[in-house]
Design an enzyme around this catalytic site. Structure first.
Site, PDB file in Angstrom:
ATOM      1  N   LEU A 118       0.838  -1.189   0.000  1.00 59.86           N
ATOM      2  CA  LEU A 118       0.000   0.000   0.000  1.00 59.86           C
ATOM      3  C   LEU A 118       0.877   1.243   0.000  1.00 59.86           C
ATOM      4  O   LEU A 118       1.958   1.249   0.580  1.00 59.86           O
ATOM      5  CB  LEU A 118      -0.906   0.024   1.247  1.00 59.86           C
ATOM      6  CG  LEU A 118      -1.861  -1.142   1.463  1.00 59.86           C
ATOM      7  CD1 LEU A 118      -2.643  -0.921   2.757  1.00 59.86           C
ATOM      8  CD2 LEU A 118      -2.805  -1.304   0.281  1.00 59.86           C
ATOM      9  N   ASP A 119       0.384   2.309  -0.632  1.00 62.37           N
ATOM     10  CA  ASP A 119       1.045   3.602  -0.524  1.00 62.37           C
ATOM     11  C   ASP A 119       1.083   4.016   0.950  1.00 62.37           C
ATOM     12  O   ASP A 119       0.225   3.614   1.738  1.00 62.37           O
ATOM     13  CB  ASP A 119       0.280   4.673  -1.305  1.00 62.37           C
ATOM     14  CG  ASP A 119       0.218   4.380  -2.790  1.00 62.37           C
ATOM     15  OD1 ASP A 119       1.140   3.730  -3.298  1.00 62.37           O
ATOM     16  OD2 ASP A 119      -0.764   4.801  -3.420  1.00 62.37           O
ATOM     17  N   ARG A 120       2.037   4.860   1.305  1.00 62.86           N
ATOM     18  CA  ARG A 120       2.153   5.274   2.708  1.00 62.86           C
ATOM     19  C   ARG A 120       0.887   5.972   3.199  1.00 62.86           C
ATOM     20  O   ARG A 120       0.525   5.859   4.368  1.00 62.86           O
ATOM     21  CB  ARG A 120       3.389   6.155   2.922  1.00 62.86           C
ATOM     22  CG  ARG A 120       3.316   7.524   2.280  1.00 62.86           C
ATOM     23  CD  ARG A 120       4.428   8.450   2.773  1.00 62.86           C
ATOM     24  NE  ARG A 120       5.748   7.976   2.454  1.00 62.86           N
ATOM     25  CZ  ARG A 120       6.702   7.786   3.373  1.00 62.86           C
ATOM     26  NH1 ARG A 120       6.448   8.022   4.644  1.00 62.86           N
ATOM     27  NH2 ARG A 120       7.899   7.390   3.025  1.00 62.86           N
TER      28      ARG A 120
END
Length: 255
Positions: free
Chosen positions: A62-64
């Protein structure tokens, strides 16, 4: 938002672990930054298993600034089996999003290829993706869960079904159909907020326009097959996104 290495273990076996990652915790170290990461936290949590020969493989990255479920294999065999299901699209993934505007449709599928914007022209943001005929095949299903208003503006709560696993595909496809994520610093704008954050010059005015300190995207459900059993995990909308949605006037809601 300041990242801290706090995550919740949802389920675990000797071969895999499922956790709920908060935003803005990064999954891996990036750009040489010294900061908390999910991988570092997992290595500390599972130190005994790693000392015994285990090897971690993060399978659903996942993106941050995206929260929600992450599946991690603990050994190469589990990584091959579970990673193969993701590659074959037999695993089930659902995301929840809050977007700008009220879609004129209740359900639709976006089957549009994407590539890095810099490959099709100039782009100040290396990570940015865009729909382009020369891109890689990319398909996302969308379903409107609710339409609502906040401070006179229209928003929708959306369920997203990524059928491929391209970088930023949900965000790029939502921008393509005219309903970018609330709080997205890259998509739906020229990327001013992302560049400002990267250069440590994010102002209160820019933050106010974003409406949320992070993008409103959450990995809410994940399903795989393991040892002949169908496994499914769910993770409710986190408090920051729930507050944005619940503190509004509801226009329309679907099941």
């Amino acid at each position: 938002m300041r990242a801290v290495c706090e995550f919740e273990v949802i389920d675990e076996s000797p071969d895999w672990i499922v956790v709920s990652k908060p935003a803005p915790l990064a999954v891996h170290p990036a750009n040489g930054k010294v900061e908390p990461t999910l991988l570092g936290g997992l290595e500390a949590l599972l130190a005994a298993e790693l000392a015994g020969g285990g090897r971690l493989s993060i399978l659903t990255r996942l993106d941050r600034e995206t929260s929600g479920l992450v599946l991690i294999a603990k050994n190469p065999e589990a990584a091959r089996e579970l990673g193969g299901q993701l590659a074959r699209r037999s695993a089930h993934k659902e995301y929840e999003a809050i977007v700008h505007g009220w879609p004129e449709w209740d359900e639709r599928q976006v089957d549009e290829p994407i590539l890095r914007a810099g490959e099709a022209g100039e782009s100040a943001i290396w990570l940015r993706q865009r729909v382009h005929p020369d891109g890689r095949a990319c398909c996302t299903g969308f379903k409107v869960a609710a339409r609502f208003s906040r401070e006179g503006a229209a928003f929708a709560r959306m369920i997203c079904f990524p059928l491929t696993g391209r970088t930023h595909q949900i965000r790029a496809h939502l921008e393509h159909v005219g309903h970018p994520l609330v709080g997205d610093k890259i998509y739906g704008t020229a990327g001013e907020a992302y560049l400002a954050q990267f250069e440590d010059r994010l102002t209160p005015e820019i933050e106010a326009r974003l409406m949320l300190p992070r993008q409103a995207l959450h990995a809410r459900a994940l399903g795989v097959e393991w040892r002949g059993a169908e496994l499914r995990w769910e993770c409710p909308l986190p408090p920051d996104l729930a507050r944005f949605f619940e503190g509004t006037d509801l226009a329309q809601k679907h099941g």
